[in-house]
Write an enzyme that holds these catalytic residues in place. Structure first.
Site, PDB file in Angstrom:
ATOM      1  CE1 TYR A 440     -29.393   4.491 -16.177  1.00  0.00           C
ATOM      2  CE2 TYR A 440     -31.690   3.900 -16.427  1.00  0.00           C
ATOM      3  CZ  TYR A 440     -30.727   4.843 -16.150  1.00  0.00           C
ATOM      4  OH  TYR A 440     -31.110   6.121 -15.856  1.00  0.00           O
ATOM      5  CD  GLU A 441     -28.233   2.387 -21.819  1.00  0.00           C
ATOM      6  OE1 GLU A 441     -27.576   1.747 -22.643  1.00  0.00           O
ATOM      7  OE2 GLU A 441     -29.461   2.548 -21.915  1.00  0.00           O
ATOM      8  N   GLY A 442     -24.864  -0.834 -19.080  1.00  0.00           N
ATOM      9  CA  GLY A 442     -23.597  -1.475 -18.725  1.00  0.00           C
ATOM     10  C   GLY A 442     -23.222  -1.181 -17.297  1.00  0.00           C
TER      11      GLY A 442
END
Length: 599
Positions: A440-442
Site C-alpha cells: 500500500y501507498e505505492g
C-alpha cells in the site's frame, strides 16, 4: 501470547541526538520548543502510552478483527476507548500545525513517537496516520473556508480522515479513475463512484470521517491530468460547525485480509441516491498533485511501519531466545543445556535483525530531519537542498524499510522454530502485518521506478552524487581514525558506495535507450541504495560510539553494542551491495528473456 512492547528509547535518543541532529533542528524557526530534553520527556510519555494502552490490544484486535453489519463497522474491543484516550491526551495533535490546534513538533520527533504507535499496534496507528495525512493535504491546498471547517476537528481527532484513490478498475494506474463529480452550482459537487482498499474508511470511533476523494469533472481531460480532489464528509457540517445530515455514502463491505485485521479496509460507495456532497480542494484537475502531499507523508510513515514492526518482532524473538532452553550450544564445554540465545545461529539471526533495524531507524529519522529543514529553514537555497534529499530518500525509506521488514519478521518466526508457526505465540502476526507494507501507498516497484526515473535519470544523478559525496566524507574519516574497527567499517562502506556508483552509472547510460531493462533492475537499485545509505548511518553511529567511549561515557554496554552491530552490518549486510549491483548491470536481459508463451 506475546503482547508486551518496550519502546527502544535509548537507541531512539541516540539517533535523534547524535545522527539526525535534533539540537540543530530545534534551532529552526517555529521548532524552538523541541529541545533534546523536551523530546526525551515526550518519548518517555509516549512509551508509557504505547506499552500500557496500545500494545495490550494488539493481539486481541488481530484475533477479533472488525465487524461489518449493514454498513456499520465496529472496531475490535478496546480500540474505541484507546482512541478516545489517544485524542484526550493530545497525541493526535502532536505533529500538526499550531494554527489548527496542533503542537507543531518537528517531523524528527513525531517520527520517533509514531514508531512507538506502529510497533505497539500497527492496525490502530493507521487511523491517526491517515488523518494527519489528510490534514496535511487540506492545510496545503484547500481554501481557508474548508480549512476552518475541517482542520481543527481533524487535528483534535474528533474527526478522522481517509484517502480514496483506488477503484476496482484503477489500482496503481490512476489514469483509469472513473468516479464522477458534477458541479451543483452552489459551491458543492455531487460525487458518484466506488472506491476500494480505504483504510479506516468506516468506523464508530469518531464523530465524523472526512474522505479525500479523487474524481473527474465532466470536462476533465483524459488521464491523470483530469483528476480533481474533493472533501466528502460522512456527515455534512452545518454553518455553525455542528454535524448535519448523513451524506450519500456507505461502506458496502470490509475486506478479509492476511494481516492488520483490526484495521477496517473498506469498500466505499458514493452517491447511490442523489450523489454524495463534496467540496473541491484547490483548483480543478490538479487533484493528483494535491493527493501526493498526503501520499508522500504516508510513504515515509509506511517506511516507519517497516522499522516498527521489525522492532516488535525482534523484541519478541529476543525474549523467546532468552527463555527457551533447548540443547547444548556448539563450542560450549560446560555440558549444560542453555537458552537458545547461546546457539550461534540464533545469535546470528538476532544480530541480523538488530543491525538492520538500527540502520533503518537511523535512515528514516535522518529523512525526517531533512523534512524539517526543507520546511523551516529561513534560507530558500538550504530548503531546496534538503528537499532534494527528502525526495531522493522517501522512496528508499518506504521501499527498503518495508521489504526489509518482511525479512526481519520472517527471521523472527525462525528464531521461535515450530512455535513461531503457531498463531498463539504472536510471532506470525508481525509477519502477516508486515506483508502489506510493501504494497500500500505505492508498491516497491512504484517506489523503485520513481527512484530510478524521477530521482536519478531525470536529474542526471545529481542528488545521488551529493549523497555519495557525503558517504565518501564519512569513509575518509573512518579510514583516517587510527581505529581498526572503524577502518574496517570504512573499507566496507567504500565497497558498498562503489557498487552504488557503478549501478548509477549503468542506469544513466541505459535508462533512455533500454527503459525496460532499467526497470527490471529498479527494485534491486532501491535495495542497493537502502543498504548503502543504511551502512552510512551505521558507520556514523560507530564513529559516535567510539568517540563517546573514548570520552569516558559510562553507557559502555550500549555503546559497545553499537560498535558491534555496525561491524556486523559492515561484514554481513553491506556485501549485499555488490550482488544488487550485479543484478542491475548484468541481470536485466535475463529478467526479460522469456516471452509470454515461455511462462
Amino acid at each position: 501470547m506475546m503482547t508486551s512492547y518496550t519502546a527502544p528509547q535509548r537507541d531512539m535518543l541516540f539517533v535523534l541526538n547524535h545522527l539526525a541532529g535534533l539540537e540543530a533542528v530545534s534551532q529552526l524557526p517555529g521548532l524552538e520548543d523541541a529541545t533534546p530534553d523536551m523530546a526525551a520527556a515526550i518519548l518517555d510519555e509516549a512509551a508509557k502510552f504505547a506499552a500500557g494502552v496500545l500494545a495490550p490490544i494488539n493481539a486481541s484486535g488481530d484475533l477479533q478483527g472488525c465487524r461489518w453489519d449493514n454498513g456499520v463497522v465496529t472496531p475490535a474491543d478496546g480500540f474505541a476507548d484507546a482512541y478516545a484516550s489517544f485524542c484526550e491526551t493530545g497525541w493526535n495533535a502532536m505533529p500538526a500545525q499550531p494554527e489548527f490546534g496542533g503542537q507543531g513538533l518537528p517531523s524528527l520527533v513525531s517520527s520517533a513517537v509514531q514508531e512507538m504507535w506502529k510497533s505497539a499496534n500497527m492496525a490502530f496507528a493507521l487511523c491517526p496516520m491517515l488523518t494527519l495525512g489528510a490534514v496535511n493535504a487540506i492545510a496545503e491546498h484547500a481554501s481557508d473556508e474548508l480549512k476552518a471547517v475541517y482542520l481543527p476537528k481533524m487535528v483534535s481527532g474528533e474527526w478522522t480522515g481517509t484517502m480514496n484513490l483506488t477503484e476496482p478498475n484503477a489500482g496503481s494506474d490512476l489514469a483509469q479513475v472513473r468516479t464522477k463529480a458534477v458541479d451543483n452550482g452552489d459551491g458543492t459537487y455531487s460525487i458518484t463512484g466506488q472506491k476500494i482498499f480505504i483504510t479506516w474508511g468506516e468506523h464508530d470511533m469518531a464523530d465524523n470521517i472526512v474522505h479525500l476523494v479523487l474524481a473527474r469533472l465532466p470536462d476533465a481531460p483524459a488521464g491523470v491530468k483530469g483528476i480533481s480532489l474533493f472533501i466528502v464528509p460522512k456527515y455534512l457540517v452545518n454553518a455553525d460547525g455542528s454535524l448535519g445530515a448523513r451524506n450519500d455514502l456507505v461502506c458496502a463491505s470490509i475486506e478479509h485480509k492476511l494481516g492488520i485485521h483490526a484495521s477496517p479496509t473498506a469498500v466505499m460507495v458514493f452517491g447511490e441516491n442523489d450523489g454524495a456532497i463534496g467540496y473541491l480542494v484547490g483548483e480543478p484537475h490538479k487533484g493528483l498533485a494535491y493527493m501526493f502531499t498526503m501520499m508522500n507523508h504516508a510513504r515515509l510513515n509506511v517506511g516507519m511501519e517497516g522499522v516498527a514492526i521489525s522492532e516488535r518482532a525482534f523484541q519478541q524473538a529476543l525474549a523467546y531466545a532468552k527463555d527457551r532452553v533447548q540443547g547444548k550450544p556448539m563450542g560450549d564445554s560446560s555440558g549444560q543445556t542453555r537458552p537458545i540465545l547461546y546457539h550461534p545461529d540464533v545469535r546470528r539471526m538476532l544480530m541480523d535483525m538488530k543491525s538492520r533495524i538500527e540502520a533503518m531507524r537511523a535512515l528514516a529519522y535522518q529523512t525526517a530531519a531533512h523534512m524539517d529543514y526543507a520546511h523551516h529553514h529561513p534560507d530558500e537555497a538550504v530548503r531546496r537542498e534538503h528537499q532534494a534529499r527528502v525526495e531522493l530518500l522517501t522512496p528508499v525509506v518506504k521501499g527498503w524499510c518495508t521489504e526489509t521488514s518482511i525479512n526481519v519478521t520472517s527471521t523472527g518466526i525462525q528464531v521461535h522454530g515450530g512455535m513461531g508457526f503457531i498463531e498463539e505465540t504472536g510471532a506470525a502476526q508481525h509477519f502477516r502485518d508486515a506483508r502489506i507494507t510493501t504494497i500500500y501507498e505505492g508498491t516497491t516497484a512504484i517506489q523503485a521506478n520513481d527512484l530510478i526515473g524521477r530521482k536519478v535519470a531525470r536529474e542526471g544523478g545529481s542528488s545521488l552524487a551529493v549523497l555519495l559525496a557525503d558517504i565518501d566524507a564519512t569513509r575518509e574519516q573512518l579510514l583516517a581514525s587510527g581505529n581498526a574497527q572503524l577502518s574496517a567499517i570504512g573499507a566496507a562502506l567504500a565497497r558498498g558506495a562503489g557498487a552504488l556508483a557503478e549501478a548509477r552509472d549503468w542506469l544513466l547510460a541505459h535508462y533512455a535507450s533500454q527503459p525496460a531493462q532499467a526497470a527490471a533492475g529498479a527494485v534491486a537499485f532501491l535495495k542497493l541504495t537502502g543498504v548503502v545509505a543504511g551502512g552510512w548511518m551505521m558507520a556514523r553511529a560507530a564513529q559516535v560510539a567510539a568517540q563517546l567511549l573514548a570520552d569516558g561515557d559510562s553507557d559502555t554496554v550500549f555503546l559497545n553494542a553499537k560498535l558491534a552491530t555496525a561491524r556486523y552490518y559492515a561484514d554481513q549486510v553491506l556485501p549485499e551491495a555488490a550482488l544488487y549491483a550485479a543484478q542491475i548491470t548484468q541481470g536485466a536481459a535475463s529478467a526479460l528473456a522469456l516471452d509470454e508463451e515461455g511462462f
